[in-house]
Design a protein around this motif. Structure first.
Motif, PDB file in Angstrom:
ATOM      1  N   TYR A 189     -21.748  45.702  12.686  1.00 16.23           N
ATOM      2  CA  TYR A 189     -22.959  46.100  13.400  1.00 16.23           C
ATOM      3  C   TYR A 189     -22.579  47.140  14.443  1.00 16.23           C
ATOM      4  CZ  TYR A 189     -24.618  41.891  11.133  1.00 16.23           C
ATOM      5  OH  TYR A 189     -24.918  40.939  10.196  1.00 16.23           O
ATOM      6  N   LYS A 190     -23.570  47.811  14.989  1.00 16.36           N
ATOM      7  CA  LYS A 190     -23.321  48.874  15.965  1.00 16.36           C
ATOM      8  C   LYS A 190     -24.334  48.758  17.105  1.00 16.36           C
ATOM      9  CE  LYS A 190     -21.218  52.081  12.685  1.00 16.36           C
ATOM     10  NZ  LYS A 190     -20.943  51.020  11.692  1.00 16.36           N
ATOM     11  N   ASP A 191     -24.238  47.661  17.817  1.00 18.77           N
ATOM     12  CA  ASP A 191     -25.180  47.391  18.895  1.00 18.77           C
ATOM     13  C   ASP A 191     -24.513  47.259  20.261  1.00 18.77           C
ATOM     14  OD1 ASP A 191     -27.429  47.126  17.043  1.00 18.77           O
ATOM     15  OD2 ASP A 191     -26.508  45.221  16.466  1.00 18.77           O
ATOM     16  N   GLY A 192     -23.197  46.988  20.285  1.00 21.07           N
ATOM     17  CA  GLY A 192     -22.555  46.659  21.541  1.00 21.07           C
ATOM     18  C   GLY A 192     -22.787  45.192  21.866  1.00 21.07           C
ATOM     19  N   PRO A 193     -22.361  44.736  23.025  1.00 18.38           N
ATOM     20  CA  PRO A 193     -21.623  45.483  24.047  1.00 18.38           C
ATOM     21  C   PRO A 193     -20.154  45.601  23.699  1.00 18.38           C
ATOM     22  CG  PRO A 193     -21.893  43.224  24.752  1.00 18.38           C
ATOM     23  CD  PRO A 193     -22.601  43.339  23.425  1.00 18.38           C
ATOM     24  N   GLY A 194     -19.376  45.980  24.694  1.00 22.67           N
ATOM     25  CA  GLY A 194     -17.939  46.105  24.553  1.00 22.67           C
ATOM     26  C   GLY A 194     -17.378  46.904  25.712  1.00 22.67           C
ATOM     27  N   SER A 195     -16.055  46.879  25.843  1.00 26.85           N
ATOM     28  CA  SER A 195     -15.398  47.592  26.938  1.00 26.85           C
ATOM     29  C   SER A 195     -14.156  48.304  26.432  1.00 26.85           C
ATOM     30  CB  SER A 195     -15.015  46.633  28.067  1.00 26.85           C
ATOM     31  OG  SER A 195     -16.169  46.106  28.697  1.00 26.85           O
ATOM     32  N   ILE A 196     -13.835  49.402  27.087  1.00 24.84           N
ATOM     33  CA  ILE A 196     -12.663  50.199  26.767  1.00 24.84           C
ATOM     34  C   ILE A 196     -11.727  50.218  27.963  1.00 24.84           C
ATOM     35  CG2 ILE A 196     -11.835  52.547  26.271  1.00 24.84           C
ATOM     36  CD1 ILE A 196     -14.371  53.001  24.664  1.00 24.84           C
ATOM     37  N   ASN A 197     -10.463  49.942  27.690  1.00 26.74           N
ATOM     38  CA  ASN A 197      -9.378  49.999  28.671  1.00 26.74           C
ATOM     39  C   ASN A 197      -9.538  48.996  29.810  1.00 26.74           C
ATOM     40  OD1 ASN A 197      -7.642  51.834  27.433  1.00 26.74           O
ATOM     41  ND2 ASN A 197      -8.879  53.574  28.120  1.00 26.74           N
ATOM     42  N   ILE A 198      -9.633  47.746  29.371  1.00 23.35           N
ATOM     43  CA  ILE A 198      -9.494  46.600  30.272  1.00 23.35           C
ATOM     44  C   ILE A 198      -8.389  45.725  29.678  1.00 23.35           C
ATOM     45  CG2 ILE A 198     -11.923  46.656  30.962  1.00 23.35           C
ATOM     46  CD1 ILE A 198     -12.327  44.184  29.112  1.00 23.35           C
ATOM     47  N   PRO A 199      -7.801  44.813  30.453  1.00 16.14           N
ATOM     48  CA  PRO A 199      -6.853  43.864  29.852  1.00 16.14           C
ATOM     49  C   PRO A 199      -7.563  43.029  28.797  1.00 16.14           C
ATOM     50  CG  PRO A 199      -6.651  43.871  32.241  1.00 16.14           C
ATOM     51  CD  PRO A 199      -7.890  44.652  31.923  1.00 16.14           C
ATOM     52  N   ILE A 200      -6.930  42.866  27.643  1.00 18.50           N
ATOM     53  CA  ILE A 200      -7.536  42.103  26.557  1.00 18.50           C
ATOM     54  C   ILE A 200      -6.545  41.068  26.032  1.00 18.50           C
ATOM     55  CG2 ILE A 200      -9.049  43.998  25.848  1.00 18.50           C
ATOM     56  CD1 ILE A 200      -7.081  44.420  23.451  1.00 18.50           C
ATOM     57  N   ALA A 201      -7.058  40.162  25.216  1.00 24.06           N
ATOM     58  CA  ALA A 201      -6.216  39.222  24.475  1.00 24.06           C
ATOM     59  C   ALA A 201      -6.192  39.663  23.027  1.00 24.06           C
ATOM     60  CB  ALA A 201      -6.760  37.807  24.588  1.00 24.06           C
ATOM     61  N   CYS A 202      -4.993  39.758  22.454  1.00 23.37           N
ATOM     62  CA  CYS A 202      -4.858  40.141  21.049  1.00 23.37           C
ATOM     63  C   CYS A 202      -3.763  39.282  20.434  1.00 23.37           C
ATOM     64  CB  CYS A 202      -4.517  41.619  20.911  1.00 23.37           C
ATOM     65  SG  CYS A 202      -4.415  42.197  19.200  1.00 23.37           S
ATOM     66  N   GLY A 203      -4.123  38.452  19.484  1.00 26.79           N
ATOM     67  CA  GLY A 203      -3.139  37.589  18.852  1.00 26.79           C
ATOM     68  C   GLY A 203      -2.420  36.678  19.817  1.00 26.79           C
TER      69      GLY A 203
END
Length: 226
Positions: free
Chosen positions: A142-156
């Motif tokens: 989907y392409k609705d958001g939300p979301g953030s760019i360049n914040i601390p994230i959790a990945c794996g």
């Protein structure tokens, strides 16, 4: 004005490119062994082609199954960046596929790590840009958001900060804080040299195994029938 969970930070601090490049060719396992075997992205996130991964983290947090903010990240990231996506491990919808990855590669993006699903896996396996992901599905995003760019994230299971150094091979990916990188680099190089000597000893049949019994005794292991 703040819209929590829907933000874009365009500018990040990246380590010197020479420091990043110094990790090229060093096995991820050798690096991780010198980080107390921590900061390895979880094993469910696997490589989908054979391209080695090396670069700096450009982080994305998105709503599961939605890639609006990921599209923007591809347009904002700089050559040498690796786009790391926290999609919360959701595999119902693919966050990225062949077209987006091809566009990113044209822009000089150095790879993708997706804590979520991809699609077009057959074409991605042929690509020379590294792609790691948690799974595959043909269902689009989907392409609705939300979301953030360049914040601390959790990945794996690992925290990734914008600008972290990422190294990946067929074993997986390790995350290195730039401030720790010089000392980790030196230790990883020493580890490579030590393992090369061990391999020579193995080939000659003289690999020292006395340490195994020594540790067993120190741990209180009881030999029966010896």
């Amino acid at each position: 004005m703040t819209n929590v969970g829907f933000t874009i930070q365009e500018h990040i601090e990246r380590p010197p490119r020479s420091l990043v490049e110094a990790f090229r060719g060093i096995p991820v396992a050798n690096i991780a062994d010198n980080m107390n075997r921590t900061f390895c992205i979880g094993g469910r996130i696997r490589p989908f082609n054979e391209a080695p991964l090396l670069g700096t983290a450009f982080t994305v947090k998105t709503r599961p199954g939605d890639n609006l903010i990921l599209h923007k990240a591809i347009d904002l990231a700089s050559p040498g960046d690796i786009i790391v996506v926290d999609g919360q491990g959701e595999l119902a919808n693919a966050l990225i596929g062949e077209l987006m990855i091809a566009w990113a590669q044209l822009r000089g993006i150095a790879g993708f790590i997706i804590d979520g699903a991809i699609r077009d896996a057959g074409e991605i396996r042929k690509m020379t840009i590294p792609v790691y992901a948690a799974g595959v599905t043909p269902a689009g995003p989907y392409k609705d958001g939300p979301g953030s760019i360049n914040i601390p994230i959790a990945c794996g299971g690992v925290t990734v900060h914008p600008g972290d150094i990422l190294v990946g091979d067929e074993d997986g990916v390790v995350v290195i804080s730039p401030q720790d990188a010089p000392s980790i680099l030196e230790k990883a190089r020493q580890k490579m040299e030590s393992e090369a000597k061990d391999m020579e000893a193995i080939k000659k049949g003289i690999w020292d195994r006395t340490w195994v019994d020594q540790i067993l005794r120190e741990k209180g292991c009881v030999w029966i029938g010896k």
